[in-house]
Design a protein around this motif. Structure first.
Motif, PDB file in Angstrom:
ATOM      1  N   UNK A  58       0.891  -1.116   0.134  1.00 21.46           N
ATOM      2  CA  UNK A  58      -0.098  -0.023   0.014  1.00 21.46           C
ATOM      3  C   UNK A  58       0.896   1.226  -0.099  1.00 21.46           C
ATOM      4  N   UNK A  59       1.876   1.351   0.683  1.00 26.28           N
ATOM      5  CA  UNK A  59       2.930   2.529   0.800  1.00 26.28           C
ATOM      6  C   UNK A  59       3.683   2.744  -0.367  1.00 26.28           C
ATOM      7  N   UNK A  60       3.725   1.606  -1.108  1.00 27.59           N
ATOM      8  CA  UNK A  60       4.369   1.637  -2.487  1.00 27.59           C
ATOM      9  C   UNK A  60       3.519   2.215  -3.447  1.00 27.59           C
ATOM     10  N   UNK A  61       2.222   1.821  -3.330  1.00 26.66           N
ATOM     11  CA  UNK A  61       1.403   2.417  -4.380  1.00 26.66           C
ATOM     12  C   UNK A  61       0.889   3.890  -4.107  1.00 26.66           C
ATOM     13  N   UNK A  62       1.038   4.089  -2.800  1.00 25.14           N
ATOM     14  CA  UNK A  62       0.929   5.686  -2.576  1.00 25.14           C
ATOM     15  C   UNK A  62       2.134   6.403  -3.010  1.00 25.14           C
ATOM     16  N   UNK A  63       3.133   6.123  -2.803  1.00 23.56           N
ATOM     17  CA  UNK A  63       4.536   6.760  -3.310  1.00 23.56           C
ATOM     18  C   UNK A  63       4.508   6.654  -4.641  1.00 23.56           C
ATOM     19  N   UNK A  64       3.986   5.777  -5.383  1.00 21.21           N
ATOM     20  CA  UNK A  64       4.361   5.652  -6.827  1.00 21.21           C
ATOM     21  C   UNK A  64       3.646   6.813  -7.600  1.00 21.21           C
ATOM     22  N   UNK A  65       2.571   7.677  -6.858  1.00 20.48           N
ATOM     23  CA  UNK A  65       1.690   8.707  -7.576  1.00 20.48           C
ATOM     24  C   UNK A  65       3.073   9.931  -7.540  1.00 20.48           C
ATOM     25  N   UNK A  66       4.016   9.907  -6.812  1.00 22.44           N
ATOM     26  CA  UNK A  66       4.960  10.997  -7.251  1.00 22.44           C
ATOM     27  C   UNK A  66       6.018  10.656  -7.829  1.00 22.44           C
ATOM     28  N   UNK A  67       6.148   9.806  -8.901  1.00 20.75           N
ATOM     29  CA  UNK A  67       7.335   9.195  -9.270  1.00 20.75           C
ATOM     30  C   UNK A  67       8.061  10.386 -10.239  1.00 20.75           C
ATOM     31  N   UNK A  68       7.381  11.265 -10.587  1.00 20.16           N
ATOM     32  CA  UNK A  68       8.057  12.448 -11.610  1.00 20.16           C
ATOM     33  C   UNK A  68       9.108  13.217 -10.764  1.00 20.16           C
ATOM     34  N   UNK A  69       8.927  13.136  -9.217  1.00 20.25           N
ATOM     35  CA  UNK A  69       9.759  13.825  -8.479  1.00 20.25           C
ATOM     36  C   UNK A  69      11.004  12.803  -8.028  1.00 20.25           C
ATOM     37  N   UNK A  70      12.292  13.488  -7.739  1.00 17.17           N
ATOM     38  CA  UNK A  70      13.653  12.715  -7.080  1.00 17.17           C
ATOM     39  C   UNK A  70      13.281  12.480  -6.095  1.00 17.17           C
ATOM     40  N   UNK A  71      13.915  11.346  -5.333  1.00 16.64           N
ATOM     41  CA  UNK A  71      13.641  11.058  -4.229  1.00 16.64           C
ATOM     42  C   UNK A  71      14.329  12.177  -3.147  1.00 16.64           C
ATOM     43  N   UNK A  72      13.983  12.078  -1.678  1.00 20.70           N
ATOM     44  CA  UNK A  72      14.727  12.761  -0.655  1.00 20.70           C
ATOM     45  C   UNK A  72      16.132  12.190  -0.898  1.00 20.70           C
ATOM     46  N   UNK A  73      16.968  13.042  -1.244  1.00 25.06           N
ATOM     47  CA  UNK A  73      18.460  12.547  -1.336  1.00 25.06           C
ATOM     48  C   UNK A  73      19.034  11.988   0.064  1.00 25.06           C
ATOM     49  N   UNK A  74      18.588  12.671   1.318  1.00 24.35           N
ATOM     50  CA  UNK A  74      18.966  12.402   2.620  1.00 24.35           C
ATOM     51  C   UNK A  74      18.202  11.494   3.353  1.00 24.35           C
ATOM     52  N   UNK A  75      16.981  10.904   2.536  1.00 20.83           N
ATOM     53  CA  UNK A  75      16.192   9.943   3.109  1.00 20.83           C
ATOM     54  C   UNK A  75      15.875  10.342   4.550  1.00 20.83           C
ATOM     55  N   UNK A  76      15.443  11.467   4.715  1.00 20.47           N
ATOM     56  CA  UNK A  76      15.286  12.137   6.151  1.00 20.47           C
ATOM     57  C   UNK A  76      14.052  11.143   6.885  1.00 20.47           C
ATOM     58  N   UNK A  77      12.896  10.773   6.287  1.00 18.59           N
ATOM     59  CA  UNK A  77      12.064  10.026   7.015  1.00 18.59           C
ATOM     60  C   UNK A  77      12.475   8.813   7.367  1.00 18.59           C
ATOM     61  N   UNK A  78      13.371   8.110   6.294  1.00 13.02           N
ATOM     62  CA  UNK A  78      13.543   6.727   6.472  1.00 13.02           C
ATOM     63  C   UNK A  78      14.472   6.652   7.702  1.00 13.02           C
ATOM     64  N   UNK A  79      15.502   7.889   7.519  1.00 11.34           N
ATOM     65  CA  UNK A  79      16.502   7.847   8.628  1.00 11.34           C
ATOM     66  C   UNK A  79      16.025   8.175  10.192  1.00 11.34           C
ATOM     67  N   UNK A  80      14.906   9.012  10.172  1.00  8.10           N
ATOM     68  CA  UNK A  80      14.284   9.380  11.268  1.00  8.10           C
ATOM     69  C   UNK A  80      13.649   8.075  11.954  1.00  8.10           C
TER      70      UNK A  80
END
Ligand code: PLP
Length: 379
Positions: A58-80
């Protein structure tokens, strides 16, 4: 320029690297044998046969809506999310395109041509690959009972040694070292030597066996612990792993890291996976049951196997090439490990119960054909 001449431009230490050979992809076998991919069982790459959890999908499906954007290069949310879960600071976490990437980053940041790295015989093959790609030289320490001999590894450290790699559990042997032994190794290693503790299969250990190595990072500034979402979390295809280390070491790795090495789907999926502890627990339980099923099958065939702490097991089949080919012809992919110095063994990943059964049936067939051929040869 003709390509023959171009290769001569590469350093000798790159030209001498033997290419990594992964598990045979399902589609490739389907093409070669003219099989329906849906009928093929792949137990060759230590993947989680369950796939990602529904929450992660489900999280992948939601994130797939914004594939025109680069990812967060610092991975802030995942690192937190990782820092909170592991009780460390986000600046001690480095994200990787799989934990392989973290291993590569360490060699990239720390090894010069001529430097030395130490690993065990039969250890994960990426250690020699990543080391050789820097022109550094490996010291392979003979294994003890197929596992790491920490005493001998300690003795192999010289003033030229920059990195020691420890896989716990190790792939492909499934051997495991108690955390207390690993910590005393780290405590005894010179501070000028980095210890890379690769815990890709940590989640498959029983909770009582799991290490608290990430807590040791505060004590040992030369320790790097790597983990992955590829295995127990079922996300091998998305490529996301991480390392935990002193913030000063993390800072160096981040300087050589590609800015967008972890894609946005992978970041979103990993965050969701961290919140799904129940899925990992169930994967561990299924793995334990599957392992018992494979072991019982090996015992029936009087085959020797190495008791494993991962989601895979090494089984001694003698003519491994022939058994491997016979399994392939029956639509079952396992992993030959001759490149690990284990020419008579095959590595089998624990699958779903029906996949394990398919493998055991195919193995019975492969062994029977072999026994027939051997009897024929003696006639
Ligand atoms: C011991 C070990 N470390 C690291 C990895 C790398 O996995 P990934 O890059 O998917 O995180 C593997 C994969 O098979 C492994 O077996």
């Amino acid at each position: 320029m003709n390509p023959g001449n171009a290769t001569a431009l590469a350093p000798e230490y790159v030209r001498s690297i033997a290419p990594y050979v992964g598990g045979k992809p399902i589609e490739e076998l389907a093409r070669e044998m003219n099989l329906d991919p849906a009928t093929i069982v792949k137990l060759a790459s230590n993947e989680n046969p369950r796939g990602p959890s529904p929450r992660v999908r489900e999280a992948i499906a939601v994130a797939a809506r914004d594939l025109n954007r680069y990812p967060d290069g610092n991975g802030y949310a995942l690192k937190m999310a990782l820092a909170t879960r592991l009780a460390r600071s986000p600046d001690e976490v480095v994200l990787g395109n799989g934990s392989n990437d973290v291993l590569e980053l360490v060699t990239q940041a720390f090894l010069r041509p001529g430097d030395r790295a130490v690993w065990s015989q039969h250890a994960f093959i990426v250690y020699p690959l990543a080391t050789k790609a820097r022109g550094a030289i490996g010291t392979e320490v003979p294994a003890k009972d197929h596992g790491h001999d920490l005493e001998a590894m300690r003795a192999a450290i010289t003033p030229r040694t920059r990195i020691v790699f420890i896989a716990n559990p190790n792939n492909p042997t499934g051997t495991w070292l108690p955390p207390v032994a690993v910590e005393s190794f780290i405590a005894s290693a010179p501070r000028e030597v980095l210890v890379v503790l690769d815990e890709a299969y940590n989640e498959f250990l029983e909770p009582s066996e799991q290490s608290n190595a990430i807590d040791w990072v505060g004590r040992y500034p030369n320790l790097i612990v790597s983990r992955t979402f590829s295995k127990a979390h079922g996300l091998a295809g998305l490529r996301v792993g991480f390392g935990v280390m002193d913030a000063s070491v993390a800072d160096l790795l981040n300087r050589v890291r590609q800015p967008f090495n972890v894609n946005s789907l992978a970041q979103a999926a990993a965050i969701a996976a961290l919140e799904d502890a129940g899925y990992v627990e169930e994967s561990r339980r299924l793995n334990r049951e599957g392992m018992r099923m494979l072991e019982a099958g090996f015992a029936r065939h009087r085959l020797r196997w190495l008791p494993s702490h991962g989601n895979f097991v090494l089984v001694h089949v003698g003519d491994a090439r022939r058994v491997y080919e016979s399994l392939l012809a029956q639509g079952v992919i396992v992993r030959p490990v001759a490149n690990y110095g284990l020419a008579e063994w095959l590595r089998v990943t624990v699958g779903l119960p029906e996949e394990n059964q398919r493998f055991l049936d195919a193995l019975a067939q492969a062994l029977q054909v072999g026994a027939g051929a051997a009897a024929g040869a003696h006639r």
